[in-house]
Write a protein that holds these residues in place. Structure first.
Motif, PDB file in Angstrom:
ATOM      1  N   VAL A 367       0.865  -1.187   0.000  1.00 42.07           N
ATOM      2  CA  VAL A 367       0.000   0.000   0.000  1.00 42.07           C
ATOM      3  C   VAL A 367       0.896   1.230   0.000  1.00 42.07           C
ATOM      4  N   GLU A 372      -4.529   4.590   0.762  1.00 35.71           N
ATOM      5  CA  GLU A 372      -5.545   4.137   1.714  1.00 35.71           C
ATOM      6  C   GLU A 372      -6.626   5.176   1.984  1.00 35.71           C
ATOM      7  N   TYR A 467      -9.848  -0.307   3.696  1.00 38.18           N
ATOM      8  CA  TYR A 467      -8.506  -0.908   3.739  1.00 38.18           C
ATOM      9  C   TYR A 467      -8.274  -1.637   5.058  1.00 38.18           C
TER      10      TYR A 467
END
Length: 559
Positions: A367, A372, A467
């Motif tokens: 990520v 996010e 997320y």
């Protein structure tokens, strides 16, 4: 299993320059990373990959390293990074450092000494070659950043090789001293607590010493049979594994730009003892026009059928032969919501749709900061960009060769430029987005008033919360890490559907990557005896009735 902790992990990439500034100089710093450890714990990640913070002239934003063991004062000092490592470990977060072993900065003492003469200790640390009889470059290779891959040095009266900027001379891995210097640097950081390495363009470290011309006269560095991967590449990486990675149980993920899934098994098969994972570029080229003369700047609409085919090949070919590194965004990749999604009308839906695809696959998800919360590309003008690759390519393709118009180049830059990912992190809606109290080193994305961490975490339709759930599923559900993979409806141009299966359990991942709606039942098995909704990005989704709406994603457990 601790030795393979990364198989259950989600790794978060921090681009320190743009993450958080704690001293008001407009540049993010190491203390800024430490200050946000609570935030990263809340998100649920397991490790932080930190882009380079070493001493550097910043020609290529830190990927031109002057001293591998010294922190650049713009980020703090060595004690700051040592403290961050210790603090992260207290939180249960591992630290992955970024390493550039293919080249250094031309300001490195190694290069400064090497260019002095042909017979000193460092003279063979880089790739030097004489000019041809007519004074021209040793061959026709082009740099990845535009122009020639060779630069004349007046001191040595020779050319040196640079796959990237001329200020980034390539190291000579044929010299065993070079390799030992690199391995010793890795041991130094291991002693400070570093848990693993992300290795920049590591598959380029071996050069074909015959230096064959590229059949494409404007081509990049070229190796017969496999572009950029030199003849001793596997030998060198295996040696690094034996010298450092294996003895110290350090995780490794290598950047391998040209690798297909067939190439990958040679790099990541555990029995070969090279790398744990690699980053491929293959799936990130599905919006690149194949017939274009301007490389990545000739863009087209994302080809979902091709994306599905490529991602599936990696899932299938690496199963039992290695491990996948999963990503859509990083410091070199634009924001996926803007690049392939709809960041105007369906920003939340687009961001969570791509996240669902990625986190449902087998491998380790990476990520990138801001991903996010669904950060987007800014619509900058040419003069707003900082990236050396973009500026060099603009000069070469637009101003000199005139193979692409300024308007077409700018349109492509707004979609794919590396700078799209490098705007400061958007923490709140204040003037500088909570990134700095000073003047930021790089322009902020104007949408930070609407897209920021503080606001996103308050919303019901929160990318951050989505997320969190995906990461929790990754930790708790073995089917995501161990299950087999099967692609469904490979020729569907709008919907990505696949199954994960383990011990009689089946999960179905269905993701609509379009502005159009479809009958959801068209993507489900004919007979559903039992279904459980695991996650969906439309909050009113409770069952499998009705339509699959624009950019809707869901994961079902079915039987």
């Amino acid at each position: 299993m601790e030795k393979e902790w990364w198989k259950k992990a989600v790794i978060y990439q921090v681009y320190p320059k743009s993450f958080l500034d704690t001293n008001g100089d407009g540049i993010g710093d190491i203390k800024g990373i430490e200050k946000k450890l609570d935030y990263l714990v809340e998100l649920g990640i397991d490790a932080i990959w930190i882009s380079p913070v070493y001493l550097s002239p910043q020609i290529d934003n830190g990927y031109d390293i002057t001293d591998y063991r010294k922190i650049d004062p713009m980020f703090g000092d060595n004690h700051d990074i040592y403290h961050l490592i210790d603090k992260a470990h207290e939180y249960g977060i591992k630290i992955i450092m970024d390493m550039v072993a293919n080249h250094t900065s031309d300001q490195s003492v190694w290069f400064q000494e090497s260019r002095k003469s042909k017979d000193n200790f460092f003279s063979d640390f880089y790739v030097w070659r004489d000019a041809k009889e007519d004074g021209s470059e040793p061959n026709n290779w082009g740099s990845n950043f535009g122009g020639s891959a060779w630069e004349w040095d007046q001191n040595r009266k020779q050319y040196y090789l640079h796959y990237y900027a001329k200020q980034q001379p390539d190291l000579n891995w044929e010299n065993p001293r070079v390799r030992q210097y690199i391995y010793d640097m890795m041991r130094f950081w291991k002693a400070k607590g570093v848990d693993g390495w992300r290795m920049d363009v590591v598959t380029s470290i071996s050069k074909d010493l015959h230096f064959p011309d590229n059949p494409n006269p404007h081509g990049k560095p070229y190796v017969v049979g496999n572009q950029n991967n030199g003849p001793r590449m596997h030998e060198f990486i295996h040696e690094m594994n034996q010298e450092v990675l294996k003895p110290f149980s350090m995780m490794s993920v290598g950047e391998s730009p040209d690798s297909t899934s067939q190439d990958a098994t040679l790099l990541v098969d555990p029995e070969r003892e090279e790398l744990d994972m690699i980053f491929t570029f293959e799936h990130m080229h599905v919006d690149r026009a194949q017939s274009g003369v301007n490389g990545r700047w000739d863009i087209q609409k994302m080809d979902l059928i091709k994306l599905k085919k490529i991602l599936s090949s990696w899932q299938i070919n690496l199963r039992g032969h290695g491990w996948n590194a999963l990503y859509f965004e990083n410091h070199d990749r634009a924001r996926v919501t803007s690049r392939w999604g709809n960041d105007k009308k369906y920003r939340y839906e687009s961001a969570t749709a791509f996240a669902t695809i990625l986190h449902g696959l087998q491998g380790t998800p990476f990520v990138y900061q801001g991903e996010e919360i669904g950060m987007t590309n800014p619509d900058f003008e040419i003069e707003d960009y900082e990236d050396i690759e973009l500026l060099d390519n603009y000069r070469e393709l637009v101003l000199e060769q005139k193979t692409i118009s300024k308007e077409a180049f700018l349109k492509a830059a707004r979609k794919i430029s590396r700078d799209n990912a490098r705007t400061p992190m958007q923490w709140n809606e204040t003037d500088n987005a909570g990134f700095t109290t000073g003047a930021p080193w790089f322009k902020l994305n104007p949408d930070h008033k609407e897209v920021n961490v503080e606001d996103d975490r308050k919303k019901d339709t929160s990318v951050f919360k989505y997320y969190q759930t995906l990461i929790r599923l990754r930790h708790e559900c073995k089917i995501l890490t161990e299950g087999s993979y099967e692609l469904l409806y490979p020729e569907d141009p709008n919907v990505f559907t696949y199954k994960r299966m383990l011990d009689g359990e089946t999960w179905l991942i269905v993701v609509n990557l379009s502005d159009t709606q479809f009958e959801l039942s068209d993507y489900l098995p004919q007979v559903l005896k039992k279904e459980t909704l695991i996650i969906a990005n439309y909050r009113d989704r409770t069952n499998t009735d009705g339509l699959l709406r624009p950019w809707e994603s869901l994961i079902l457990a079915i039987s």
